[in-house]
Design a protein around this motif. Structure first.
Motif, PDB file in Angstrom:
ATOM      1  N   ASP A  27     -12.995  -8.873   7.195  1.00 35.21           N
ATOM      2  CA  ASP A  27     -12.019  -7.837   7.536  1.00 35.21           C
ATOM      3  C   ASP A  27     -11.725  -6.912   6.357  1.00 35.21           C
ATOM      4  O   ASP A  27     -11.439  -5.724   6.548  1.00 35.21           O
ATOM      5  CB  ASP A  27     -10.713  -8.491   8.016  1.00 35.21           C
ATOM      6  CG  ASP A  27     -10.865  -9.173   9.363  1.00 35.21           C
ATOM      7  OD1 ASP A  27     -11.445  -8.554  10.279  1.00 35.21           O
ATOM      8  OD2 ASP A  27     -10.402 -10.320   9.507  1.00 35.21           O
ATOM      9  N   SER A  28     -11.804  -7.434   5.142  1.00 36.40           N
ATOM     10  CA  SER A  28     -11.533  -6.589   3.982  1.00 36.40           C
ATOM     11  C   SER A  28     -12.563  -5.475   3.836  1.00 36.40           C
ATOM     12  O   SER A  28     -12.258  -4.416   3.268  1.00 36.40           O
ATOM     13  CB  SER A  28     -11.485  -7.430   2.705  1.00 36.40           C
ATOM     14  OG  SER A  28     -12.721  -8.070   2.474  1.00 36.40           O
ATOM     15  N   LEU A  31     -11.184  -2.458   5.379  1.00 34.57           N
ATOM     16  CA  LEU A  31     -10.039  -1.867   4.682  1.00 34.57           C
ATOM     17  C   LEU A  31     -10.456  -1.006   3.496  1.00 34.57           C
ATOM     18  O   LEU A  31      -9.984   0.117   3.336  1.00 34.57           O
ATOM     19  CB  LEU A  31      -9.093  -2.981   4.225  1.00 34.57           C
ATOM     20  CG  LEU A  31      -8.504  -3.807   5.379  1.00 34.57           C
ATOM     21  CD1 LEU A  31      -7.703  -4.982   4.846  1.00 34.57           C
ATOM     22  CD2 LEU A  31      -7.645  -2.927   6.284  1.00 34.57           C
ATOM     23  N   TRP A  32     -11.352  -1.517   2.631  1.00 36.08           N
ATOM     24  CA  TRP A  32     -11.714  -0.661   1.484  1.00 36.08           C
ATOM     25  C   TRP A  32     -12.507   0.552   1.931  1.00 36.08           C
ATOM     26  O   TRP A  32     -12.406   1.628   1.349  1.00 36.08           O
ATOM     27  CB  TRP A  32     -12.414  -1.438   0.379  1.00 36.08           C
ATOM     28  CG  TRP A  32     -13.633  -2.232   0.683  1.00 36.08           C
ATOM     29  CD1 TRP A  32     -13.711  -3.590   0.773  1.00 36.08           C
ATOM     30  CD2 TRP A  32     -14.965  -1.751   0.897  1.00 36.08           C
ATOM     31  NE1 TRP A  32     -15.004  -3.980   1.050  1.00 36.08           N
ATOM     32  CE2 TRP A  32     -15.798  -2.865   1.122  1.00 36.08           C
ATOM     33  CE3 TRP A  32     -15.539  -0.480   0.906  1.00 36.08           C
ATOM     34  CZ2 TRP A  32     -17.158  -2.759   1.365  1.00 36.08           C
ATOM     35  CZ3 TRP A  32     -16.898  -0.367   1.156  1.00 36.08           C
ATOM     36  CH2 TRP A  32     -17.693  -1.488   1.386  1.00 36.08           C
ATOM     37  N   GLU A  46      -8.819  -3.312  -2.546  1.00 36.79           N
ATOM     38  CA  GLU A  46      -8.723  -3.984  -1.252  1.00 36.79           C
ATOM     39  C   GLU A  46      -9.729  -5.129  -1.122  1.00 36.79           C
ATOM     40  O   GLU A  46      -9.570  -6.011  -0.281  1.00 36.79           O
ATOM     41  CB  GLU A  46      -8.959  -2.988  -0.108  1.00 36.79           C
ATOM     42  CG  GLU A  46      -7.916  -1.885  -0.022  1.00 36.79           C
ATOM     43  CD  GLU A  46      -6.529  -2.422   0.292  1.00 36.79           C
ATOM     44  OE1 GLU A  46      -6.430  -3.466   0.956  1.00 36.79           O
ATOM     45  OE2 GLU A  46      -5.544  -1.795  -0.131  1.00 36.79           O
ATOM     46  N   LYS A  49      -7.771  -8.262  -2.002  1.00 32.23           N
ATOM     47  CA  LYS A  49      -6.454  -8.467  -1.392  1.00 32.23           C
ATOM     48  C   LYS A  49      -6.581  -9.174  -0.048  1.00 32.23           C
ATOM     49  O   LYS A  49      -7.615  -9.129   0.613  1.00 32.23           O
ATOM     50  CB  LYS A  49      -5.743  -7.126  -1.215  1.00 32.23           C
ATOM     51  CG  LYS A  49      -5.259  -6.513  -2.518  1.00 32.23           C
ATOM     52  CD  LYS A  49      -4.485  -5.236  -2.263  1.00 32.23           C
ATOM     53  CE  LYS A  49      -3.966  -4.638  -3.570  1.00 32.23           C
ATOM     54  NZ  LYS A  49      -3.231  -3.353  -3.343  1.00 32.23           N
ATOM     55  N   ASP A  50      -5.495  -9.809   0.372  1.00 41.11           N
ATOM     56  CA  ASP A  50      -5.458 -10.497   1.654  1.00 41.11           C
ATOM     57  C   ASP A  50      -5.452  -9.472   2.786  1.00 41.11           C
ATOM     58  O   ASP A  50      -4.515  -8.672   2.883  1.00 41.11           O
ATOM     59  CB  ASP A  50      -4.201 -11.364   1.731  1.00 41.11           C
ATOM     60  CG  ASP A  50      -4.104 -12.144   3.031  1.00 41.11           C
ATOM     61  OD1 ASP A  50      -5.053 -12.075   3.840  1.00 41.11           O
ATOM     62  OD2 ASP A  50      -3.065 -12.804   3.242  1.00 41.11           O
ATOM     63  N   PRO A  51      -6.464  -9.464   3.630  1.00 35.01           N
ATOM     64  CA  PRO A  51      -6.510  -8.460   4.696  1.00 35.01           C
ATOM     65  C   PRO A  51      -5.393  -8.614   5.729  1.00 35.01           C
ATOM     66  O   PRO A  51      -5.098  -7.676   6.470  1.00 35.01           O
ATOM     67  CB  PRO A  51      -7.896  -8.678   5.328  1.00 35.01           C
ATOM     68  CG  PRO A  51      -8.271 -10.069   4.976  1.00 35.01           C
ATOM     69  CD  PRO A  51      -7.655 -10.322   3.633  1.00 35.01           C
ATOM     70  N   SER A  54      -2.828  -5.953   6.117  1.00 32.70           N
ATOM     71  CA  SER A  54      -3.224  -4.641   6.629  1.00 32.70           C
ATOM     72  C   SER A  54      -3.715  -4.710   8.076  1.00 32.70           C
ATOM     73  O   SER A  54      -4.538  -3.909   8.499  1.00 32.70           O
ATOM     74  CB  SER A  54      -4.311  -4.045   5.734  1.00 32.70           C
ATOM     75  OG  SER A  54      -3.834  -3.850   4.418  1.00 32.70           O
TER      76      SER A  54
END
Length: 245
Positions: A27-28, A31-32, A46, A49-51, A54
């Motif tokens: 999932d990350s 996000l990035w 991102e 980081k914990d997705p 978001s």
């Protein structure tokens, strides 16, 4: 004195094989890829980081069909299924790469598809408004016996030509589309979502689909693997009608 090669035993299957053999998908990744448009190089943060924080962004991207962030990942599957499944599968060209075993370069093995007893056999209604219903025990018996006899005859003809020195690429013409083949199929989450929207039946789908059961068997196994890799993306896909962004 040399031994005469033995003919391989004919096998019959009513299932398919799907294995996730390699992946770079989380999932990350969504996000990035999405945040570079507003954060530039800071979007790299991102990755670590914990997705979960978001989830709203992933849902927004899915809902408003901002699709490209869902392309920055990769999944490679090994699939073994009847040839007729692959001919439907390879109509999906955008975002997919395929390599299938070749009947020109190897002797094809006698593994054939016969529908299981749970496979609906009878089509009712006119095109566009039809449904499939379960067949009778007699119909299932007819299907199994007719297919088995046809498969055995076609493979016997194939082997006869090979033993006579005929090239594999010529002899394979006698083999039916119920023969099992194998391939590697590589995709990203966006292309997989489009595939699933057409090749599965699901009550959460905004637009109903009516796939052939055998390709749906492949799709369902791919879906289960993807759901475990990208659970937030998968949840957003289902929440937004199983429409590919």
């Amino acid at each position: 004195m040399t031994d005469t090669p033995t003919e391989p035993a004919v096998q019959f299957r009513d299932d398919v094989t799907v294995e996730l053999i390699k992946h770079s998908a989380s999932d990350s990744d969504v996000l990035w890829a999405a945040r570079v448009s507003t954060a530039g190089e800071q979007s790299l943060e991102e990755i670590t980081k914990d997705p979960e924080r978001s989830t709203g962004l992933i849902n927004f991207l899915m809902r408003d069909r901002h699709g490209s962030p869902f392309e920055h990942n990769s999944m490679t599957f090994f699939v073994s299924a009847p040839i007729f499944v692959f001919r439907e599968f390879m109509r999906h060209r955008v975002g997919w790469s395929y390599n299938e075993e070749s009947g020109r370069y190897r002797e094809l093995q006698p593994v054939f598809y016969i529908p299981g007893e749970d496979r609906k056999l009878v089509q009712q209604g006119r095109p566009g408004k039809y449904e499939f219903v379960h067949g009778t025990p007699e119909q299932h018996k007819t299907v199994a016996e007719a297919m088995e006899a046809s498969y055995r005859q076609s493979y016997e003809a194939y082997r006869e030509m090979l033993e006579a020195g005929v090239a594999r690429e010529v002899a394979r013409a006698t083999l039916p589309v119920g023969l099992f083949s194998s391939m590697y199929a590589t995709c990203n989450a966006r292309s997989l979502m489009h595939f699933l929207s057409l090749r599965t039946q699901d009550e959460r789908a905004r637009t109903p689909s009516f796939p052939q059961r055998e390709i749906a068997m492949v799709a369902e196994r791919m879906e289960a693997e993807w759901a475990a890799l990208m659970p937030l993306t998968y949840a957003a896909y289902n929440a937004n009608g199983r429409v590919a962004p």
